[in-house]
Design a protein around this motif. Structure first.
Motif, PDB file in Angstrom:
ATOM      1  N   ALA A  77       0.918  -1.259  -0.163  1.00  0.00           N
ATOM      2  CA  ALA A  77      -0.182   0.013  -0.133  1.00  0.00           C
ATOM      3  C   ALA A  77       1.243   0.372   0.279  1.00  0.00           C
ATOM      4  O   ALA A  77       0.448   2.071  -0.806  1.00  0.00           O
ATOM      5  N   GLU A  78       2.023   1.302   0.547  1.00  0.00           N
ATOM      6  CA  GLU A  78       2.900   2.933   0.768  1.00  0.00           C
ATOM      7  C   GLU A  78       3.642   2.666  -0.387  1.00  0.00           C
ATOM      8  O   GLU A  78       4.118   3.823  -1.271  1.00  0.00           O
ATOM      9  N   ALA A  79       3.816   1.639  -0.740  1.00  0.00           N
ATOM     10  CA  ALA A  79       4.072   2.018  -2.532  1.00  0.00           C
ATOM     11  C   ALA A  79       3.696   3.183  -3.560  1.00  0.00           C
ATOM     12  O   ALA A  79       4.395   3.529  -4.457  1.00  0.00           O
ATOM     13  N   VAL A  80       2.261   2.576  -3.887  1.00  0.00           N
ATOM     14  CA  VAL A  80       1.180   3.402  -4.152  1.00  0.00           C
ATOM     15  C   VAL A  80       1.710   5.117  -4.029  1.00  0.00           C
ATOM     16  O   VAL A  80       1.541   4.977  -2.960  1.00  0.00           O
ATOM     17  N   ASN A  81       1.938   6.176  -4.996  1.00  0.00           N
ATOM     18  CA  ASN A  81       2.784   7.350  -4.844  1.00  0.00           C
ATOM     19  C   ASN A  81       1.511   7.866  -3.698  1.00  0.00           C
ATOM     20  O   ASN A  81       0.284   8.075  -4.701  1.00  0.00           O
ATOM     21  N   GLY A  82       1.885   8.722  -2.457  1.00  0.00           N
ATOM     22  CA  GLY A  82       0.986  10.118  -2.652  1.00  0.00           C
ATOM     23  C   GLY A  82      -0.151   9.293  -1.301  1.00  0.00           C
ATOM     24  O   GLY A  82      -0.919   9.764  -0.766  1.00  0.00           O
TER      25      GLY A  82
END
Length: 888
Positions: A77-82
């Protein structure tokens, strides 16, 4: 000096005709107030909601998985930007002793998203403290009271102290808390417990928030588009996680089994070795003493028993391994704000207000502008002699026009200013206040919307100033001598009633004069009828909207949906023996008269340029019995049956995708496999979108056997307690995940429609006010135009009542004709508003009860009588000499 004197005369005109001036202000004020106020209501409600959820940092997404969530999921989830990610825990707890269901969440001081709004007490500081939903107070809970969990398998501690009550931005509705598969199936309230109390190796939920989305209105299309794009990114980022998570679970389970498996293998090896030694001893068994032979036999028996136990253990391990390998791939859900309980309902309210604001206030506005136009036109025509005098004295066209520019601009400015301010400050607040008991929002963020204000200003300036200038410029083209002479009265003509001798001969002199005047001044009659019919039509539409919006449930449940509940089976318990067990419970419940198994699934319908629709597909096991549960009625009013030749489609879906019987419909199943189905019929439906298929047609098109996963149930009148009891029994069977009753849907729909009651009330009150002002203004114009005529008949000996009836006999006819025409206008206006207000899943039936017509006609007649009394007093005090000398 000349200009100053003329300027004073311009303001004196206002004082001399203050009744007309005030009437113009009132008409413009009412039109502007409703138009600007209702136009601003939807955006203001949405803006207030956006402000609230942004202040409380409501998450944009919630990710849940059927197998829990790990640190690897957090990293994905944190890998998705922003996006900001917050993991958490939650579970549903059913207290069987109190018949209550709570959704329990984890609370941590580091939490940034979904911040609670305290209504009483404080947030948890110690490990054994709990905060409850404000709604929990309805169940008798109070501060400092003990709250316990009976055998909490997900908590380290079972007893807590209530230290506060709060609202959560995840639950903006004061009533709705969602559904669950425990207890009675419906969540009663939520609870927050310190995070360290949760005893779980995996997270239950991930909260995600995109800070850049705060710049957009949470119910706006821009926000929805941005969030949908971000959800696609999340789905892409998690595309491999279901398989990875399944491997993780399998690997963990295999590792947990490995020591036991190795122990069993080692034990069997030892048994084999012991058996070999025993077999060697058996070769010399005949030479051994009896006692040793007996010991050897006992050892053999013990060894055989151990072997059997070890082999049994190995079989169990093998079965477990088989189950692990056959485990279903975990499913991930990516929920957005609109999936939160009650969230979409508030957005639907704003959408309906916006849809109504595009029609009702505009029509109201048109009537107000039309009457303003008429009033200003008549005013200029009355001042012909004054215009001629000024022109003869050498005043320029602009100087003459300045008086009317000041009059019209001042009246318009006052009306527009008051209407804009009062409309913006009161109508949204009133609607918010009347619906505030259904939502947790505490503050309304009002602001002035420039577009409707400018539209109102332009329209009324054109109606008032434009009309005055049009007539004025026409008069200024004429010579002063011509203007100084009064306009020649319209010549009298024989009217069609005079040719009906038996009727005409029986009319009195006053009646004959009234009928001749009606047709002699046709423009006056037309304007009066238009004005009255418009106002009467607005009142019919106002009440008719309430009737129509409130009749959705009445039209849907009974005439179409003729079942009282749906029992949904667990995906793991769809076998025939499971269905039979559930059916036994249903048959043993005396309030249930019948049940029918069916297959239910959600499919997607897509079309370029049209939003994707999620549609419920239903396939009953018995098509003939299905007719008792759902009445498939087409537009002609006749009932259809399920066909083996095609799918039956509900009308809103057919309308959205331009589908007719005989067309082909392409759907995408839960696995996103494309299936094209011929359409056999389009049937009536008001709530939701459905596809109905026969069992044979389904099996033919999908090439698989029908496996029912739900039951329709028909019941006698069940109380809420009996419904909850049945739901609990079914859930306790472990074969049912949910039982939904139509009574809950009816209640939710009626509460949703009740949100519009405030708007309907405002429409009726303002329409009635406009009707009164219009009647008064038209009568006032009529009297002022015919003051010499009225003075003449008064001099001729007419009594005061006869003079009043001379005018009001015409007004009564105008009113009655206007009311009849208004009924037609109201019917068409209501139909048009409902068409505009219909949504992707709702059709509003056109239903106008007799009360709407009675209220509209009755109020219009009452207003006519009030105006009649006011005018009667005014006519009694006419100065006949001054009136008759006015043209000398």
């Amino acid at each position: 000096m000349k200009n100053r004197t003329y300027l004073k005369a311009s303001f004196r005109e206002i004082a001399y005709s203050k009744g007309r001036f005030i009437a113009i202000i009132l008409i413009i004020f009412l039109g502007t107030m409703l138009y600007v106020g209702i136009k601003a209501t939807g955006p203001i409600l949405n803006s207030s909601a956006s402000r609230y959820v942004n202040q409380q940092d409501l998450s944009d997404f919630q990710i849940v998985s059927t197998a829990g969530l790990t640190e690897e999921d957090v990293e994905a989830a944190e890998a998705v930007n922003g996006v900001e990610v917050e993991p958490g825990y939650h579970f549903f707890y059913a207290d069987s002793t109190k018949n209550e269901v709570a959704q329990v969440f984890s609370y941590a001081n580091k939490n940034q998203q979904n911040q609670l709004v305290l209504t009483e007490g404080r947030l948890p500081k110690k490990q054994q403290e709990i905060v409850l939903d404000s709604k929990a107070k309805d169940f008798g809970y109070r501060l400092n009271q003990k709250y316990g969990f009976d055998q909490p398998d997900q908590l380290k501690k079972s007893d807590y102290t209530i230290v506060g009550f709060a609202n959560s931005p995840m639950f903006i509705s004061t009533e709705e808390r969602g559904l669950t598969n425990v207890g009675n199936g419906s969540v009663d309230y939520f609870a927050y417990i310190p995070e360290e109390n949760f005893d779980s190796e995996v997270y239950s939920i991930l909260y995600l928030r995109d800070p850049s989305a705060e710049a957009y209105q949470t119910y706006g299309s821009t926000y929805e588009k941005k969030i949908e794009e971000k959800r696609d990114e999340l789905k892409e980022g998690f595309s491999e996680r279901p398989e990875e998570r399944a491997e993780e679970i399998q690997q963990t389970a295999q590792e947990a089994l490995r020591p036991e498996k190795e122990k069993l293998t080692s034990g069997l090896a030892e048994v084999e070795e012991a058996q070999q030694q025993l077999d060697q001893q058996k070769e010399m068994i005949e030479r051994l003493p009896e006692e040793q032979r007996e010991q050897l036999n006992q050892a053999q028996q013990e060894l055989t028993k151990n072997r059997q136990a070890l082999e049994s253990g190995q079989r169990e391990i093998a079965e477990q391994e088989q189950e692990i390998n056959a485990m279903k791939t975990p499913a991930y859900s990516f929920n957005v704000r609109s999936d939160n309980p009650g969230f979409q309902e508030y957005g639907d309210l704003s959408e309906r207000i916006a849809a109504i604001a595009n029609v009702f206030p505009v029509f109201f506005f048109f009537i107000a502008a039309l009457i303003t136009f008429t009033t200003m036109t008549r005013m200029v025509e009355e001042n012909r002699r004054e215009i001629g005098t000024l022109k003869a004295l050498g005043y320029s066209k602009f100087e003459i026009a300045k008086k009317y520019i000041i009059y019209a601009t001042l009246a318009s400015a006052i009306g527009i200013l008051l209407g804009s301010v009062i409309g913006t400050e009161t109508l949204p607040r009133l609607i918010f206040f009347l619906s505030s008991d259904r939502y947790n929002f505490t503050q309304l963020n009002t602001f002035y919307s420039a577009r409707p204000i400018l539209q109102a200003a332009a329209a009324f300036l054109i109606a008032s100033l434009g009309s005055a200038l049009v007539v004025l410029l026409n008069d200024l083209r004429e010579k002063p001598a011509h203007l100084l002479q009064p306009k020649a009265p319209k010549p009298g003509k024989r009217i069609f009633l005079e040719y009906i001798r038996p009727l005409w001969s029986r009319l009195s002199f006053n009646q004959k004069v009234s009928y001749r005047n009606l047709l002699r001044y046709k423009s006056r009659m037309v304007m009066a009828i238009i004005g009255i019919s418009g106002c009467a039509g607005l009142m019919v539409a106002g009440v008719g909207l309430k009737d129509s919006l409130g009749s959705v449930t009445e039209k849907q449940f009974g005439p179409i949906i003729d079942y009282q509940g749906i029992v949904t089976l667990s995906e793991d318990h769809l076998a025939s023996e499971d269905r039979e067990a559930v059916e036994t419970i249903l048959n043993d419940t005396k309030q249930i008269s019948s049940n029918l198994p069916f297959f239910s699934s959600t499919v997607d319908v897509r079309k370029s340029g049209q939003a994707t629709q999620q549609v419920t597909m239903m396939v009953p096991e018995d098509a003939e019995a299905f007719e008792q549960y759902v009445h498939l009625r087409n537009s002609a009013g006749t009932e259809d049956s399920l066909s083996d030749e095609g799918v039956v489609v509900t009308e809103k879906l057919a309308d959205l995708f331009d589908i007719q019987a005989g067309d082909a419909l392409t759907i995408y199943d839960e696995d996103q496999q494309k299936v094209t189905l011929p359409v056999a019929a389009v049937v009536e439906n008001y709530l939701g979108n459905f596809l109905y298929l026969s069992k044979e047609f389904y099996q033919q098109q999908f090439d698989q056997e029908l496996q029912p996963n739900a039951f329709f149930i028909r019941t006698e009148n069940m109380t809420e307690k009996q419904e909850k009891s049945l739901a609990e029994r079914l859930l306790d069977s472990k074969r049912v995940v949910n039982t939904s009753f139509m009574s809950d849907q009816i209640e939710a729909q009626e509460e949703s429609m009740a949100n519009l009651d405030a708007i309907v009330l405002i429409f009726v009150v303002l329409s009635g006010s406009l009707a009164f002002v219009v009647l008064y203004n038209l009568t006032n114009i009529n009297v002022s135009e015919r003051i010499r005529e009225l003075s003449t008949i008064k001099v001729l000996g007419f009594f005061d009542k006869e003079v009043t009836m001379y005018i009001f006999r015409e007004n009564i006819i105008f009113t009655l004709l206007g009311i009849v025409a208004g009924y037609g206008v109201g019917y068409l206006l209501t139909a048009f508003i409902l068409h505009q207000a219909s949504m992707e899943t709702i059709i509003f039936p056109l239903v106008i009860n007799w009360t709407a017509y009675a209220i509209s006609g009755g109020l219009t007649i009452v207003f006519t009588l009030i105006v009649m009394l006011v005018t009667h007093v005014k006519l009694k005090h006419i100065n006949m000499i001054d009136a008759l000398k006015s043209n000398e």
